[in-house]
Design an enzyme around this catalytic site. Sequence first.
Site, PDB file in Angstrom:
ATOM      1  N   LYS A  48       0.872  -1.209  -0.059  1.00 51.51           N
ATOM      2  CA  LYS A  48       0.054  -0.081   0.111  1.00 51.51           C
ATOM      3  C   LYS A  48       1.034   1.312  -0.022  1.00 51.51           C
ATOM      4  O   LYS A  48       0.568   2.125  -0.639  1.00 51.51           O
ATOM      5  CB  LYS A  48      -0.963   0.089   1.166  1.00 51.51           C
ATOM      6  CG  LYS A  48      -2.037  -0.980   0.963  1.00 51.51           C
ATOM      7  CD  LYS A  48      -2.810  -1.109   2.258  1.00 51.51           C
ATOM      8  CE  LYS A  48      -3.925  -2.203   2.156  1.00 51.51           C
ATOM      9  NZ  LYS A  48      -4.744  -2.481   3.362  1.00 51.51           N
ATOM     10  N   GLN A  92      -4.546  -1.114   9.566  1.00 55.57           N
ATOM     11  CA  GLN A  92      -4.357  -2.288   9.018  1.00 55.57           C
ATOM     12  C   GLN A  92      -5.003  -3.586  10.035  1.00 55.57           C
ATOM     13  O   GLN A  92      -4.744  -3.305  11.203  1.00 55.57           O
ATOM     14  CB  GLN A  92      -2.962  -2.826   8.605  1.00 55.57           C
ATOM     15  CG  GLN A  92      -2.859  -4.135   7.924  1.00 55.57           C
ATOM     16  CD  GLN A  92      -3.546  -3.984   6.624  1.00 55.57           C
ATOM     17  OE1 GLN A  92      -3.574  -3.158   5.916  1.00 55.57           O
ATOM     18  NE2 GLN A  92      -4.104  -5.256   6.042  1.00 55.57           N
ATOM     19  N   ASP A 115     -10.848   3.324   4.132  1.00 52.41           N
ATOM     20  CA  ASP A 115     -11.117   2.072   4.209  1.00 52.41           C
ATOM     21  C   ASP A 115     -12.648   1.699   4.055  1.00 52.41           C
ATOM     22  O   ASP A 115     -13.268   0.666   3.672  1.00 52.41           O
ATOM     23  CB  ASP A 115     -10.888   1.187   5.402  1.00 52.41           C
ATOM     24  CG  ASP A 115      -9.599   0.421   5.270  1.00 52.41           C
ATOM     25  OD1 ASP A 115      -9.340  -0.035   3.982  1.00 52.41           O
ATOM     26  OD2 ASP A 115      -8.623   0.191   6.328  1.00 52.41           O
TER      27      ASP A 115
HETATM   28  N1  GUN Z   1      -6.971  -6.471   6.500  1.00 52.93           N
HETATM   29  C1  GUN Z   1      -7.179  -7.346   5.264  1.00 52.93           C
HETATM   30  N2  GUN Z   1      -7.731  -6.363   4.486  1.00 52.93           N
HETATM   31  C2  GUN Z   1      -7.824  -5.163   4.617  1.00 52.93           C
HETATM   32  C3  GUN Z   1      -8.270  -4.103   4.174  1.00 52.93           C
HETATM   33  O1  GUN Z   1      -8.899  -3.795   3.074  1.00 52.93           O
HETATM   34  N3  GUN Z   1      -8.125  -3.013   4.858  1.00 52.93           N
HETATM   35  C4  GUN Z   1      -7.463  -2.913   6.432  1.00 52.93           C
HETATM   36  N4  GUN Z   1      -7.508  -1.916   6.858  1.00 52.93           N
HETATM   37  N5  GUN Z   1      -6.919  -4.102   6.785  1.00 52.93           N
HETATM   38  C5  GUN Z   1      -7.430  -5.255   5.927  1.00 52.93           C
END
Ligand code: GUN
Length: 277
Positions: A48, A92, A115
Amino acid sequence: MKIIDGKKIAESLRADIAKEVKGFTRPPGLAVILVGHDPASEVYVRNKTKACVEVGFYSDQLHKSANITQEELISEINRLNDHKTIDGILVQLPLPKHIDENAVIDAILPEKDVDGFSSENIGKLMQNKPFIRPCTPKGVITMLGSINYNLKGKHCVIVGASNIVGRPMAMELLNLDATVTICNSSTKDIKQKAKSADVIIAAAGVPHLVNADWVKEGAVIIDVGINRLDNGKLAGDVDFESVKSKVSAISPVPGGVGPMTIAILLENTVTAYKARI
Ligand code: GUN
């Protein structure tokens, strides 16, 4: 049979974003918070951050100890909420067990919740008045759009009911007038349900769960699974070899939903930036 090439669609989205960002008065800023040392999370956060830098965003990566308290984490979020040049905040998941994930997510200002997981953004999605939409389900809709698939009146079966994928996915599909069945680990006759689907969204986190016995001739399958096998290889939730002669379109793993989630995160950060500027 069409392969829905998420990697290619994501590359094109990222190129469009990079071009748009060049015309902004300042770079959009995204803060990514990682707590502890979950190996999969470390890979996702690295990817990311790399994607942010590549499109010209300002990226701040905060790595916190697994022992951080909920109060300390929320106080870090409050600092980022007040930060003038941070437009998006992503925590995350999963978080360590002693932390209430929903309390942390709801501490993020809805206009910085890139998100789209906060109560406010999920509520807006449910009301079919979305603002910032969860990345993976939005990415799936973009992928279905890439093959001009019309969801109106189609039966979509979602295998998996997580907060991150299954539940918001159901709302995205419903908002496009599909008929939606959400399956979970207690669902009876899951194979029969999947077999009646025009579209299967596999998001159970079980490698190769969906095989030819689950699939109607001509169905479309989007594989959201990213499972690391003991041999180090990545496997989807779908047994690609088993279903490939039956489906009309399918997304591969790797190179399907994974790159889309990151591209949509960048798109959401631009949405957040524009809402604040
Ligand atoms: N863990 C797995 N997928 C995601 C996501 O799309 N966003 C976040 N913040 N954590 C995750």
